[in-house]
Design a protein around this motif. Structure first.
Motif, PDB file in Angstrom:
ATOM      1  N   ILE A  28       0.835  -1.196   0.000  1.00 37.06           N
ATOM      2  CA  ILE A  28       0.000   0.000   0.000  1.00 37.06           C
ATOM      3  C   ILE A  28       0.874   1.252   0.000  1.00 37.06           C
ATOM      4  O   ILE A  28       0.593   2.224  -0.709  1.00 37.06           O
ATOM      5  CB  ILE A  28      -0.954  -0.013   1.216  1.00 37.06           C
ATOM      6  CG1 ILE A  28      -1.962  -1.154   1.101  1.00 37.06           C
ATOM      7  CG2 ILE A  28      -1.695   1.324   1.339  1.00 37.06           C
ATOM      8  CD1 ILE A  28      -2.785  -1.372   2.355  1.00 37.06           C
ATOM      9  N   GLY A  29       1.944   1.234   0.772  1.00 38.41           N
ATOM     10  CA  GLY A  29       2.857   2.378   0.821  1.00 38.41           C
ATOM     11  C   GLY A  29       3.530   2.641  -0.508  1.00 38.41           C
ATOM     12  O   GLY A  29       3.690   3.793  -0.921  1.00 38.41           O
ATOM     13  N   LYS A  30       3.930   1.591  -1.184  1.00 37.20           N
ATOM     14  CA  LYS A  30       4.550   1.758  -2.507  1.00 37.20           C
ATOM     15  C   LYS A  30       3.544   2.303  -3.507  1.00 37.20           C
ATOM     16  O   LYS A  30       3.884   3.126  -4.357  1.00 37.20           O
ATOM     17  CB  LYS A  30       5.130   0.428  -3.006  1.00 37.20           C
ATOM     18  CG  LYS A  30       6.253  -0.119  -2.170  1.00 37.20           C
ATOM     19  CD  LYS A  30       7.476   0.745  -2.225  1.00 37.20           C
ATOM     20  CE  LYS A  30       8.579   0.089  -1.396  1.00 37.20           C
ATOM     21  NZ  LYS A  30       9.748   0.919  -1.263  1.00 37.20           N
ATOM     22  N   LEU A  31       2.288   1.820  -3.433  1.00 40.51           N
ATOM     23  CA  LEU A  31       1.256   2.321  -4.342  1.00 40.51           C
ATOM     24  C   LEU A  31       0.927   3.790  -4.072  1.00 40.51           C
ATOM     25  O   LEU A  31       0.608   4.535  -5.003  1.00 40.51           O
ATOM     26  CB  LEU A  31      -0.012   1.478  -4.229  1.00 40.51           C
ATOM     27  CG  LEU A  31       0.086   0.060  -4.770  1.00 40.51           C
ATOM     28  CD1 LEU A  31      -1.198  -0.714  -4.459  1.00 40.51           C
ATOM     29  CD2 LEU A  31       0.351   0.075  -6.260  1.00 40.51           C
ATOM     30  N   ARG A  32       1.015   4.203  -2.815  1.00 27.92           N
ATOM     31  CA  ARG A  32       0.741   5.596  -2.464  1.00 27.92           C
ATOM     32  C   ARG A  32       1.985   6.467  -2.571  1.00 27.92           C
ATOM     33  O   ARG A  32       1.962   7.619  -2.191  1.00 27.92           O
ATOM     34  CB  ARG A  32       0.177   5.675  -1.053  1.00 27.92           C
ATOM     35  CG  ARG A  32      -1.205   5.044  -0.959  1.00 27.92           C
ATOM     36  CD  ARG A  32      -1.789   5.143   0.410  1.00 27.92           C
ATOM     37  NE  ARG A  32      -2.081   6.521   0.723  1.00 27.92           N
ATOM     38  CZ  ARG A  32      -2.470   6.940   1.930  1.00 27.92           C
ATOM     39  NH1 ARG A  32      -2.596   6.076   2.907  1.00 27.92           N
ATOM     40  NH2 ARG A  32      -2.731   8.205   2.146  1.00 27.92           N
ATOM     41  N   LYS A  33       3.077   5.881  -3.041  1.00 20.78           N
ATOM     42  CA  LYS A  33       4.350   6.572  -3.235  1.00 20.78           C
ATOM     43  C   LYS A  33       4.868   7.200  -1.936  1.00 20.78           C
ATOM     44  O   LYS A  33       5.239   8.364  -1.892  1.00 20.78           O
ATOM     45  CB  LYS A  33       4.222   7.623  -4.342  1.00 20.78           C
ATOM     46  CG  LYS A  33       3.965   7.017  -5.711  1.00 20.78           C
ATOM     47  CD  LYS A  33       3.854   8.081  -6.754  1.00 20.78           C
ATOM     48  CE  LYS A  33       3.707   7.535  -8.133  1.00 20.78           C
ATOM     49  NZ  LYS A  33       2.692   6.570  -8.367  1.00 20.78           N
ATOM     50  N   LYS A  34       4.896   6.388  -0.903  1.00 24.29           N
ATOM     51  CA  LYS A  34       5.419   6.794   0.397  1.00 24.29           C
ATOM     52  C   LYS A  34       6.755   6.112   0.625  1.00 24.29           C
ATOM     53  O   LYS A  34       7.034   5.038   0.107  1.00 24.29           O
ATOM     54  CB  LYS A  34       4.447   6.410   1.524  1.00 24.29           C
ATOM     55  CG  LYS A  34       3.112   7.084   1.442  1.00 24.29           C
ATOM     56  CD  LYS A  34       3.236   8.546   1.756  1.00 24.29           C
ATOM     57  CE  LYS A  34       1.890   9.223   1.809  1.00 24.29           C
ATOM     58  NZ  LYS A  34       1.991  10.623   2.190  1.00 24.29           N
ATOM     59  N   ARG A  35       7.581   6.750   1.402  1.00 18.11           N
ATOM     60  CA  ARG A  35       8.872   6.172   1.750  1.00 18.11           C
ATOM     61  C   ARG A  35       8.661   5.278   2.973  1.00 18.11           C
ATOM     62  O   ARG A  35       8.554   5.754   4.094  1.00 18.11           O
ATOM     63  CB  ARG A  35       9.885   7.271   2.049  1.00 18.11           C
ATOM     64  CG  ARG A  35      11.288   6.728   2.276  1.00 18.11           C
ATOM     65  CD  ARG A  35      12.285   7.821   2.440  1.00 18.11           C
ATOM     66  NE  ARG A  35      11.893   8.649   3.585  1.00 18.11           N
ATOM     67  CZ  ARG A  35      12.423   9.831   3.848  1.00 18.11           C
ATOM     68  NH1 ARG A  35      13.323  10.335   3.068  1.00 18.11           N
ATOM     69  NH2 ARG A  35      12.023  10.517   4.899  1.00 18.11           N
ATOM     70  N   PRO A  89       6.504   9.990   5.183  1.00 17.26           N
ATOM     71  CA  PRO A  89       6.942  10.957   4.175  1.00 17.26           C
ATOM     72  C   PRO A  89       6.809  10.408   2.763  1.00 17.26           C
ATOM     73  O   PRO A  89       6.801   9.192   2.554  1.00 17.26           O
ATOM     74  CB  PRO A  89       8.409  11.209   4.526  1.00 17.26           C
ATOM     75  CG  PRO A  89       8.839  10.003   5.293  1.00 17.26           C
ATOM     76  CD  PRO A  89       7.610   9.492   5.992  1.00 17.26           C
ATOM     77  N   ASN A  90       6.707  11.313   1.823  1.00 13.89           N
ATOM     78  CA  ASN A  90       6.628  10.907   0.410  1.00 13.89           C
ATOM     79  C   ASN A  90       7.968  10.352  -0.040  1.00 13.89           C
ATOM     80  O   ASN A  90       9.032  10.718   0.474  1.00 13.89           O
ATOM     81  CB  ASN A  90       6.240  12.084  -0.465  1.00 13.89           C
ATOM     82  CG  ASN A  90       4.800  12.509  -0.233  1.00 13.89           C
ATOM     83  OD1 ASN A  90       3.960  11.701   0.105  1.00 13.89           O
ATOM     84  ND2 ASN A  90       4.534  13.788  -0.393  1.00 13.89           N
ATOM     85  N   ALA A  91       7.920   9.489  -1.032  1.00 11.44           N
ATOM     86  CA  ALA A  91       9.138   8.890  -1.579  1.00 11.44           C
ATOM     87  C   ALA A  91       9.907   9.960  -2.349  1.00 11.44           C
ATOM     88  O   ALA A  91       9.323  10.847  -2.963  1.00 11.44           O
ATOM     89  CB  ALA A  91       8.786   7.726  -2.492  1.00 11.44           C
ATOM     90  N   PRO A  92      11.235   9.873  -2.342  1.00 10.83           N
ATOM     91  CA  PRO A  92      12.011  10.840  -3.139  1.00 10.83           C
ATOM     92  C   PRO A  92      11.767  10.621  -4.625  1.00 10.83           C
ATOM     93  O   PRO A  92      11.550   9.506  -5.074  1.00 10.83           O
ATOM     94  CB  PRO A  92      13.459  10.531  -2.758  1.00 10.83           C
ATOM     95  CG  PRO A  92      13.446   9.176  -2.163  1.00 10.83           C
ATOM     96  CD  PRO A  92      12.062   8.941  -1.633  1.00 10.83           C
ATOM     97  N   LYS A  93      11.824  11.698  -5.368  1.00  5.76           N
ATOM     98  CA  LYS A  93      11.546  11.611  -6.803  1.00  5.76           C
ATOM     99  C   LYS A  93      12.772  11.368  -7.606  1.00  5.76           C
ATOM    100  O   LYS A  93      13.847  11.524  -7.329  1.00  5.76           O
ATOM    101  CB  LYS A  93      10.871  12.887  -7.276  1.00  5.76           C
ATOM    102  CG  LYS A  93       9.538  13.018  -6.608  1.00  5.76           C
ATOM    103  CD  LYS A  93       8.823  14.243  -7.090  1.00  5.76           C
ATOM    104  CE  LYS A  93       7.499  14.301  -6.344  1.00  5.76           C
ATOM    105  NZ  LYS A  93       6.565  15.203  -6.836  1.00  5.76           N
TER     106      LYS A  93
END
Length: 93
Positions: A28-35, A89-93
């Motif tokens: 779920i975290g990867k799908l929501r682009k979370k770190r 936190p959001n994943a780094p871009k």
């Protein structure tokens, strides 16, 4: 002796359940682009497991609700994980 073995098996079941839901939380975290890191998510999942486990214990006293207790507690657990992931936190871009 049976009490000790039952305690060990029940504790093992809880740890396995937390680990499985932490893996679901990773997805779920990867799908929501979370770190997300598994170790932090595992701790979050362990805390989020409190209410669903209490609901399961209460519903186990009612034989008619025994079949739905696992599904209901699993859905509540996933909802807790989904809500707590917004604070990661959001994943780094």
């Amino acid at each position: 002796m049976a009490f000790v073995i039952q305690f060990v098996i029940a504790t093992f079941y809880v740890f396995v359940r937390i680990s499985i839901f932490a893996a679901i939380g990773m997805l779920i975290g990867k799908l929501r682009k979370k770190r997300v890191e598994y170790r932090f998510l595992w701790r979050t999942t362990a805390i989020a497991a409190t209410v669903p486990l209490l609901i399961t214990i209460v519903l186990d006293f009612f034989p008619s609700a025994e079949t739905i207790s696992s599904v209901l507690s699993s859905l509540i657990h996933i909802c807790y994980i989904f809500v707590t992931l917004k604070y990661y936190p959001n994943a780094p871009k």
